[in-house]
Every structure is written in structure tokens, then in C-alpha cells.
Scaffold this motif. Structure first.
Motif, short mmCIF file in Angstrom:
data_model
loop_
_atom_site.label_atom_id
_atom_site.label_comp_id
_atom_site.label_asym_id
_atom_site.label_seq_id
_atom_site.Cartn_x
_atom_site.Cartn_y
_atom_site.Cartn_z
N PHE A 81 4.42 -5.10 6.26
CA PHE A 81 3.80 -3.96 6.93
C PHE A 81 2.91 -3.19 5.97
O PHE A 81 3.19 -3.12 4.78
N LYS A 82 1.86 -2.57 6.54
CA LYS A 82 1.09 -1.59 5.77
C LYS A 82 1.87 -0.30 5.77
O LYS A 82 2.42 0.08 6.81
N TYR A 83 1.91 0.37 4.64
CA TYR A 83 2.61 1.65 4.59
C TYR A 83 2.01 2.62 5.61
O TYR A 83 0.79 2.76 5.71
N SER A 84 2.87 3.26 6.37
CA SER A 84 2.43 4.23 7.39
C SER A 84 3.10 5.57 7.09
O SER A 84 4.32 5.68 7.12
N PRO A 85 2.29 6.60 6.76
CA PRO A 85 2.89 7.90 6.41
C PRO A 85 3.63 8.51 7.60
O PRO A 85 3.10 8.53 8.71
N ARG A 86 4.87 8.95 7.37
CA ARG A 86 5.66 9.56 8.43
C ARG A 86 5.90 11.03 8.13
O ARG A 86 6.35 11.37 7.03
N ARG A 87 5.64 11.86 9.12
CA ARG A 87 5.79 13.30 8.98
C ARG A 87 7.19 13.66 8.49
O ARG A 87 8.19 13.13 8.97
N GLY A 88 7.24 14.54 7.50
CA GLY A 88 8.54 15.01 7.02
C GLY A 88 9.16 14.17 5.91
O GLY A 88 10.17 14.53 5.35
N THR A 89 8.53 13.02 5.60
CA THR A 89 9.08 12.17 4.53
C THR A 89 8.31 12.44 3.23
O THR A 89 7.11 12.74 3.27
N PRO A 90 8.98 12.35 2.07
CA PRO A 90 8.31 12.69 0.80
C PRO A 90 7.05 11.86 0.53
O PRO A 90 6.05 12.40 0.04
N ALA A 91 7.05 10.57 0.87
CA ALA A 91 5.90 9.73 0.53
C ALA A 91 4.64 10.12 1.28
O ALA A 91 3.52 9.84 0.84
N ALA A 92 4.80 10.79 2.42
CA ALA A 92 3.63 11.20 3.21
C ALA A 92 2.80 12.23 2.45
O ALA A 92 1.60 12.38 2.70
N GLU A 93 3.44 12.93 1.48
CA GLU A 93 2.75 13.96 0.69
C GLU A 93 2.11 13.39 -0.57
O GLU A 93 1.45 14.09 -1.32
N MET A 94 2.35 12.11 -0.87
CA MET A 94 1.84 11.53 -2.11
C MET A 94 0.40 11.04 -1.92
O MET A 94 -0.09 10.93 -0.79
N GLN A 95 -0.24 10.70 -3.06
CA GLN A 95 -1.61 10.18 -3.04
C GLN A 95 -1.65 8.82 -2.32
O GLN A 95 -0.97 7.89 -2.73
N GLN A 96 -2.46 8.73 -1.25
CA GLN A 96 -2.43 7.52 -0.41
C GLN A 96 -3.38 6.42 -0.89
O GLN A 96 -4.44 6.70 -1.45
N VAL A 97 -3.01 5.19 -0.64
CA VAL A 97 -3.88 4.02 -0.88
C VAL A 97 -4.83 3.90 0.32
O VAL A 97 -4.38 4.04 1.46
N GLU B 190 -6.94 2.73 3.47
CA GLU B 190 -6.53 1.84 4.56
C GLU B 190 -7.10 0.41 4.38
O GLU B 190 -6.38 -0.57 4.60
N VAL B 191 -8.36 0.30 3.97
CA VAL B 191 -8.94 -1.05 3.82
C VAL B 191 -8.21 -1.84 2.75
O VAL B 191 -8.03 -3.05 2.86
N GLU B 192 -7.80 -1.14 1.71
CA GLU B 192 -7.09 -1.79 0.62
C GLU B 192 -5.71 -2.29 1.12
O GLU B 192 -5.28 -3.40 0.82
N LYS B 193 -5.05 -1.46 1.91
CA LYS B 193 -3.77 -1.88 2.48
C LYS B 193 -3.97 -3.14 3.32
O LYS B 193 -3.17 -4.08 3.26
N GLY B 194 -5.03 -3.16 4.10
CA GLY B 194 -5.30 -4.30 4.98
C GLY B 194 -5.52 -5.57 4.16
O GLY B 194 -4.99 -6.63 4.49
N ARG B 195 -6.29 -5.44 3.07
CA ARG B 195 -6.56 -6.61 2.23
C ARG B 195 -5.27 -7.14 1.61
O ARG B 195 -4.99 -8.33 1.63
N ARG B 196 -4.44 -6.22 1.11
CA ARG B 196 -3.18 -6.65 0.49
C ARG B 196 -2.27 -7.32 1.51
O ARG B 196 -1.62 -8.31 1.21
N LEU B 197 -2.22 -6.78 2.70
CA LEU B 197 -1.36 -7.36 3.73
C LEU B 197 -1.80 -8.79 4.03
O LEU B 197 -0.98 -9.71 4.09
N ARG B 198 -3.11 -8.99 4.18
CA ARG B 198 -3.61 -10.34 4.49
C ARG B 198 -3.30 -11.30 3.36
O ARG B 198 -2.85 -12.42 3.59
N GLY C 61 0.81 -1.22 0.00
CA GLY C 61 0.00 0.00 0.00
C GLY C 61 0.83 1.26 0.00
O GLY C 61 0.37 2.32 0.47
N PHE C 62 2.06 1.19 -0.53
CA PHE C 62 2.84 2.42 -0.71
C PHE C 62 2.07 3.31 -1.69
O PHE C 62 1.41 2.81 -2.60
N PRO C 63 2.14 4.66 -1.54
CA PRO C 63 1.38 5.55 -2.43
C PRO C 63 1.59 5.20 -3.90
O PRO C 63 2.73 5.03 -4.34
N GLY C 64 0.48 5.06 -4.61
CA GLY C 64 0.54 4.77 -6.04
C GLY C 64 0.62 3.29 -6.37
O GLY C 64 0.59 2.91 -7.54
#
Ligand code: 5AD
Ligand code: SF4
Length: 453
Positions: free
Chosen positions: A330-346, A348-356, A303-306
Motif C-alpha cells: 500500500f501507499k502510505y495514507s495519512p489518517r487524521r489523529g495519527t502521529p504520522a499524519a503530522e510528519m513530513q510527507q513523501v 504522491e508520485v514518488e509513493k506511486g513509483r515505489r509501489l509499482r 512512502g511512509f513519512p521520511g
């Protein structure tokens, strides 16, 4: 107030080892460790901020200690301290000091000031070219030791907070490392794990100028050292000579942790991982071409952005190709100050499904691969006992957990922790093997198992 301290550690092995150094530092100042916050004059949390959940845990602990805080000194160490800095005092006003992962050299001075009654003391500088060469380290176990060989990180993965919490990459002097390793061997330690965020990017700053492979050779050759591990490796710096070093030295374990993060080249690009799927697979091939059977484990973020469904499928197919012995996902978790946190997010439910889905796929692989080991004899370094199941719990050189019993009472009454045992594998699950003791070696070289009791 009595000079007692309690420390709780969150996060990776680097943090576990940092806590061992902090413990050494405090004990040298006359503090003694206690096993609960209520008994302690000083309460320390060594924190992790890799994902939001890890960070939240720290604030929940700080909330919990609030009621008991009067008269106690409360310190926040590690990655959350570094990343959140003085904001911690706003969120948790009962905190007396914060000291980030890149600032441990300032800890003695911070403690001087805290002991003198100063409030809200900070050690937060990230601009450092020093390493934390603690004069005294109080290790948790008397037979297995961590040695930090490289601190910080110079990579710039777009999801990751580490470059902001641990500072720039600094390798430790090979002479100091060898001194530490020899001393450990003399004290009866038989397993050494070399640590670094990108452990294989090691470059010796001393005039000897050793490569990482040379360091492995030298540590692997030390008398009485039976197992050498290293973690975490970065695929871009994983060179042929590391594989050759493993082939040359029996004491280097048959295991490499090689985080891939994603099986899709376009996601890897978004993550700025500096390699694509094909390059990663070539690296895996190189490791698998060793004479020894080296097992691989990895880290994966879903579930990384994009990340599209097709990208995710690529990660699943990579699992099939590599056949890892284990995967941390792991499910991608946006971290303050990192470039990916500003990108279009996937979502949460979709991240959960992919992780399972990913975990189910890998579970099947591990079930099948572990079942292939039934009937084999494996050497286990024993780590603990499981009283409920009357089993000993150890690890194989390939880093698999091996639970075993002693049906013919070969080692009756003996504490096997820290010893190497031959074990016949009789059953398996997705995450571990089960076996029976075949032979246990004579008394171990180390002393002081009471530390473990
Ligand atoms: N979200 C989720 N997982 C992360 N990791 C690092 N940063 C993040 C994040 N922002 C994972 C990576 C790394 C492991 C230690 O944690 O997979 O290898
Ligand atoms: Fe967590 Fe990374 Fe810090 Fe380790 S280095 S404690 S994984 S944020």
C-alpha cells in the motif's frame, strides 16, 4: 416498513465477521436479509477507515443511497462510524444511526431506539473491556468459519487508525472459544480462522490462562477440524511455541501472515513497530526452521513519512531475503489523529513509483516460486466455481489460490464447494496455480450449500 435489511461490508476479515454477527442479531429480531439496497427497509454499511480510499468509498455509497433513502433506515457501522462519529450526520444527514466497531454490544439498544423512531442514534464508546460475544452468528459459508479471539489493539503504530476505531485489546475467554469451535465442528465446519488485529497477542482471561500456542493446540486437536488458520500476527509477539504448535498439529495450516511494513530499521522506528529489520528476519528464520514448510505473506507500506530511497531499497532487499508467497502493499495514507499524519510527507508520485517497483519485484519472486510447484499434488479446499473457465477455485494449506478442472469427469455433476480435493498442479501464474482434479472426497459433512448459490 418491512423488516428487511441489506448489509455491505468493506475492509478486513474482522469486519466481514462482524457483519456475520450483526446479521445474526438482526435475524434474531425478525429481520430478513435481501440482496440489494432498493429492496431493503434498513441499509447498513460496515465500514473501513484504514486508508483514505476505503473511507471515501463509504461516503460515495451514502451519496448514492440518498435518492432512495426516504422511508429507509440507514446505519453506518464499523471503523468509519467510530472514527468520524457524529460528523457523519453532517456529511450525510439521511443517516439514522452510527455504531462503531468497539460498540456492537450496544447495537440491540440502538436498534430499539431506531425502531421507536428516534433520529441520529449513536453508539461510539471506545472505553470498553467487553468483547462482542454475539448470541447468534449467521456465517456466510457452511464449511469455513471465522472466530474472533482478540478484539482491539494495544500497539501504537504511528500510521494506524485501528487503536482509535477498535479500542483497547481484549481477549476472549478460552472456554467460550472452545465451546464455539466444538459447536462449529459438530455442525460440519472443517476450517476455522482465528481472528484478531494482533491475533498472537492472545492472553486467556479465564483461570485456565492459556497462551496463544496452547489455544492453537486445543483447537487444532478438535475432531473433524481439518484446517486452522490465524491472522494477523504481530512479529514482536511471535514466539517459538507457536511454531512448535504448528509442527505438532497437522491441522494447523502451513501459512503465517506476518506484516513487516518496511525493511528499514529507521522507518520501522518512525512507525513505532517495536522491532527492527534484524529482529524481524530472526523471527522469519525461526518460522522457516520448522519441520513443516511454512509459507509467509506480509503487508508493506511504501512512502511512509521520511522514507528515503535507501530505506526503500532495504524493503526491496527484504523481499529477496524472505521470498514471501504473497505481499499486500500500500501507499502510505495519512489518517487524521495519527502521529504520522503530522510528519513530513513523501510526494504522491514518488509513493506511486515505489509501489509499482515493489510490486514488480515481488511479482517475479511469485512467478518463480509458483512455477516450482508444477507437477506436485496439492490438497485444495474448494471455495467457489468459475463458470467462465469451467474451473473450481480452492486454496492450498499454504494459502495459494488453486484453480482446477475435472478433465476425466471424476466428480461429474457434483458441487465440490466445501470439499477437499487432491489436485495435480499443471501450470502457474504470479498469483495462482492451475491444476487438474486427481480425487475428490466423499460427501462433505456440512449441510446447506444453498446459502452459497
Ligand atoms: N496507510 C497505508 N496503509 C496502511 N495500513 C495500515 N494503516 C495504513 C495507512 N495509514 C496497512 C498496513 C496494515 C494493513 C492492514 O494496512 O500494512 O498491515
Ligand atoms: Fe479497516 Fe482496520 Fe477497521 Fe479492519 S480494523 S475495517 S482494516 S480500519
Amino acid at each position: 416498513m418491512s423488516k428487511t435489511f441489506y448489509i455491505e461490508t468493506f475492509g478486513c476479515q474482522m469486519n466481514v465477521h462482524d457483519s456475520e454477527k450483526v446479521r445474526g442479531l438482526l435475524e434474531a429480531r425478525g429481520y430478513s436479509q435481501v440482496s440489494s439496497p432498493s429492496e431493503a427497509g434498513m441499509v447498513l454499511y460496515n465500514t473501513c477507515s484504514i486508508r483514505d480510499k476505503a473511507e471515501q468509498k463509504v461516503f460515495s455509497r451514502l451519496g448514492g443511497i440518498k435518492r432512495q433513502a426516504s422511508g429507509k433506515t440507514i446505519g453506518v457501522l464499523g471503523c468509519v462510524a467510530q472514527h468520524n462519529g457524529e460528523d457523519i450526520f453532517q456529511q450525510a444527514p439521511h443517516v439514522d444511526f452510527v455504531c462503531g466497531s468497539a460498540s456492537y454490544n450496544a447495537l440491540p439498544e440502538i436498534l430499539d431506539r431506531v425502531e421507536a423512531g428516534e433520529a441520529r442514534v449513536t453508539g461510539l464508546s471506545l472505553e470498553t473491556n467487553e468483547t462482542f460475544d454475539a448470541p447468534r452468528i449467521e456465517r456466510d459459508r457452511p464449511y469455513s468459519a471465522y472466530i474472533t479471539i482478540i478484539e482491539g489493539c494495544d500497539k501504537s503504530c504511528t500510521y494506524c487508525v485501528v487503536p482509535f476505531t477498535r479500542g483497547p485489546e481484549r481477549s476472549r475467554d478460552s472456554e467460550a472459544l472452545m465451546r464455539e469451535a466444538r459447536e462449529l465442528a459438530a455442525r460440519g465446519y472443517t476450517e476455522i480462522t482465528l481472528l484478531g488485529q494482533t491475533v498472537n497477542s492472545y492472553r486467556d482471561p479465564a483461570s485456565a490462562g492459556w497462551s496463544f500456542a496452547r489455544l492453537l493446540d486445543e483447537i487444532g486437536r478438535l475432531p473433524r477440524i481439518r484446517r486452522v488458520r490465524f491472522t494477523t500476527s504481530h512479529p514482536s509477539d511471535f514466539t517459538r511455541d507457536i511454531v512448535d504448535a504448528i509442527d505438532r498439529n497437522e491441522s494447523l495450516c502451513d501459512w503465517v501472515h506476518l506484516p513487516v511494513q518496511s525493511g528499514s530499521t529507521s522507518v520501522l522506528k518512525g512507525m513505532r513497530r517495536t522491532y527492527g529489520r534484524d529482529e524481524y528476519l530472526r523471527c522469519v528464520e525461526m518460522i522457516k526452521s520448522a519441520e513443516r514448510k511454512i509459507e509467509l505473506s506480509t503487508d508493506i507500506i511504501v512512502g511512509f513519512p521520511g522514507e528515503t530511497e535507501a530505506d526503500f531499497e532495504q524493503t526491496l532487499s527484504l523481499l529477496d531475503s524472505v521470498q514471501y508467497a504473497s505481499v499486500f502493499s500500500f501507499k502510505y495514507s495519512p489518517r487524521r489523529g495519527t502521529p504520522a499524519a503530522e510528519m513530513q510527507q513523501v510526494p504522491e508520485v514518488e509513493k506511486g513509483r515505489r509501489l509499482r517497483e515493489l510490486q514488480q519485484r515481488q511479482r517475479r519472486i511469485q512467478l518463480r516460486r509458483n512455477a516450482e510447484l508444477i507437477g506436485r499434488s496439492e490438497e485444495a479446499l474448494v471455495e467457489r466455481r468459475n463458470l467462465k473457465f469451467r474451473q473450481w477455485v480452492g486454496r492450498t494449506t499454504q494459502n495459494r489460490v488453486l484453480n482446477f478442472s475435472d478433465p476425466s469427469a471424476l466428480a461429474t455433476g457434483r458441487d465440490l464447494r466445501g470439499t477437499y480435493c487432491q489436485v495435480q498442479v499443471t501450470a502457474s501464474g504470479p498469483n495462482s496455480l492451475v491444476g487438474e482434479l486427481v480425487s475428490a472426497e466423499a460427501e462433505p459433512a456440512f449441510q446447506g450449500l444453498h446459502v452459497l448459490n
